[in-house]
Design a protein around this motif. Structure first.
Motif, PDB file in Angstrom:
ATOM      1  N   ALA A   8     -17.479 -63.529 -16.562  1.00 55.30           N
ATOM      2  CA  ALA A   8     -18.912 -63.305 -16.321  1.00 55.30           C
ATOM      3  C   ALA A   8     -19.127 -64.222 -14.940  1.00 55.30           C
ATOM      4  N   SER A   9     -19.788 -65.341 -15.256  1.00 56.01           N
ATOM      5  CA  SER A   9     -20.192 -66.550 -14.750  1.00 56.01           C
ATOM      6  C   SER A   9     -19.351 -66.434 -13.539  1.00 56.01           C
ATOM      7  N   PHE A  10     -18.114 -66.952 -13.769  1.00 56.19           N
ATOM      8  CA  PHE A  10     -17.157 -67.115 -12.521  1.00 56.19           C
ATOM      9  C   PHE A  10     -18.033 -65.576 -11.197  1.00 56.19           C
ATOM     10  N   ASN A  11     -18.176 -64.171 -11.676  1.00 56.66           N
ATOM     11  CA  ASN A  11     -18.327 -63.621 -11.001  1.00 56.66           C
ATOM     12  C   ASN A  11     -19.746 -63.182 -10.465  1.00 56.66           C
ATOM     13  N   ALA A  12     -20.343 -64.016 -10.838  1.00 57.12           N
ATOM     14  CA  ALA A  12     -21.978 -63.917 -10.744  1.00 57.12           C
ATOM     15  C   ALA A  12     -22.733 -62.629 -11.447  1.00 57.12           C
ATOM     16  N   VAL A  13     -22.003 -62.062 -12.557  1.00 58.32           N
ATOM     17  CA  VAL A  13     -22.036 -61.026 -13.242  1.00 58.32           C
ATOM     18  C   VAL A  13     -23.771 -61.609 -13.815  1.00 58.32           C
ATOM     19  N   LYS A  14     -24.045 -62.479 -14.287  1.00 59.72           N
ATOM     20  CA  LYS A  14     -25.472 -62.550 -14.990  1.00 59.72           C
ATOM     21  C   LYS A  14     -26.425 -62.405 -14.008  1.00 59.72           C
ATOM     22  N   GLU A  15     -25.988 -63.297 -12.611  1.00 55.22           N
ATOM     23  CA  GLU A  15     -26.928 -62.852 -11.561  1.00 55.22           C
ATOM     24  C   GLU A  15     -27.865 -61.834 -11.060  1.00 55.22           C
ATOM     25  N   PRO A  16     -29.189 -61.715 -10.772  1.00 61.43           N
ATOM     26  CA  PRO A  16     -29.396 -60.150 -10.740  1.00 61.43           C
ATOM     27  C   PRO A  16     -29.685 -60.410  -9.510  1.00 61.43           C
ATOM     28  N   GLY A  17     -29.428 -58.704  -8.918  1.00 63.69           N
ATOM     29  CA  GLY A  17     -28.530 -58.604  -8.210  1.00 63.69           C
ATOM     30  C   GLY A  17     -27.893 -57.255  -7.468  1.00 63.69           C
ATOM     31  N   GLY A  18     -28.173 -56.552  -6.154  1.00 66.86           N
ATOM     32  CA  GLY A  18     -26.860 -55.183  -6.060  1.00 66.86           C
ATOM     33  C   GLY A  18     -25.379 -55.681  -6.066  1.00 66.86           C
ATOM     34  N   ILE A  19     -25.378 -54.340  -6.283  1.00 60.86           N
ATOM     35  CA  ILE A  19     -23.240 -54.027  -5.905  1.00 60.86           C
ATOM     36  C   ILE A  19     -22.981 -53.365  -4.936  1.00 60.86           C
ATOM     37  N   LEU A  20     -22.093 -53.782  -4.327  1.00 56.69           N
ATOM     38  CA  LEU A  20     -21.299 -52.031  -3.120  1.00 56.69           C
ATOM     39  C   LEU A  20     -20.655 -52.913  -3.213  1.00 56.69           C
ATOM     40  N   ALA A  21     -19.754 -51.574  -2.538  1.00 56.68           N
ATOM     41  CA  ALA A  21     -17.517 -51.300  -2.641  1.00 56.68           C
ATOM     42  C   ALA A  21     -17.871 -50.228  -2.015  1.00 56.68           C
TER      43      ALA A  21
END
Length: 219
Positions: free
Chosen positions: A117-130
């Motif tokens: 989770a930390s490595f993929n910045a899961v805990k950081e606020p922000g949007g996701i685009l795919a």
């Protein structure tokens, strides 16, 4: 991030320990596997099912038939290798050993998940685009340039191959919750957007739920 940085404070079993003690420790730490260690050497990975199969749980672990199950990872291996071993061997813990074979500790599934989770910045606020692209068209430099042109920082970039189409699905975690401009730019460069999780969607969902609630109250 390397394996030794993920060591959890969970005790190891000894061959002289009774099966009942092993079960108590597994229950205490909410695990179904624990390493058996003697003279600082990793001997085997003991599973809960192995102990439950014992005729007498008060007998020592050394009396068990050794099934040869000894998955382990070197202390300086990358945590991606640990992730692969967890998947391949269906583990809940993974013992860590030194180059000399000395037992160092274990990685638990929960610790590995926190690291991922930390490595993929899961805990950081922000949007996701795919979006999906042909493998030959994947260019991280162009993707980063498009993000930078919209004043967006990419916190993580992950790719996975769609087995049905052979295309790459690219998932971007960004530092921005508002992604309308970024989506428009990607579409202008002919990227096919699969999904977006952003501030606008969250607000739209809240508004929809609010409207439903108001309609229910007025019935």
């Amino acid at each position: 991030m390397i394996a030794r940085e993920l060591i959890s404070s969970v005790p190891a079993l000894h061959p002289s320990d009774a099966g009942s003690k092993a079960l108590r420790l597994m229950n205490e730490y909410h695990l179904t596997q624990l390493p058996m260690v003697a003279d600082n050497k990793y001997l085997a990975l003991i599973a809960e099912d192995d102990i439950l199969d014992m005729e007498d749980p008060e007998t020592s672990l050394q009396s068990m038939e050794n099934n040869g199950n000894r998955p382990a990872i070197m202390e300086y291996a990358h945590f991606y290798e640990a992730l692969k071993l967890f998947h391949d061997f269906k583990l809940c813990v993974l013992p860590i050993v030194s180059r000399e074979g000395d037992y160092q500790g274990i990685i638990t599934k929960d610790t590995l998940l926190d690291a991922l989770a930390s490595f993929n910045a899961v805990k950081e606020p922000g949007g996701i685009l795919a979006f999906e692209v042909e493998p030959r068209d994947y260019a991280l430099s162009e993707i980063a340039r498009i993000a930078e042109s919209n004043d967006v920082t990419l916190l993580s970039v992950n790719t996975i191959t769609n087995p049905a189409t052979g295309k790459l699905e690219v998932v971007l975690k960004t530092n921005r919750l508002e992604l309308q401009g970024l989506v428009a730019t990607f579409e202008r460069f002919n990227y096919i957007i699969k999904y977006v999780y952003s501030e606008e969607q969250e607000e739209e969902l809240l508004k929809k739920n609010y409207d439903l609630l108001m309609n229910y109250i007025s019935m």
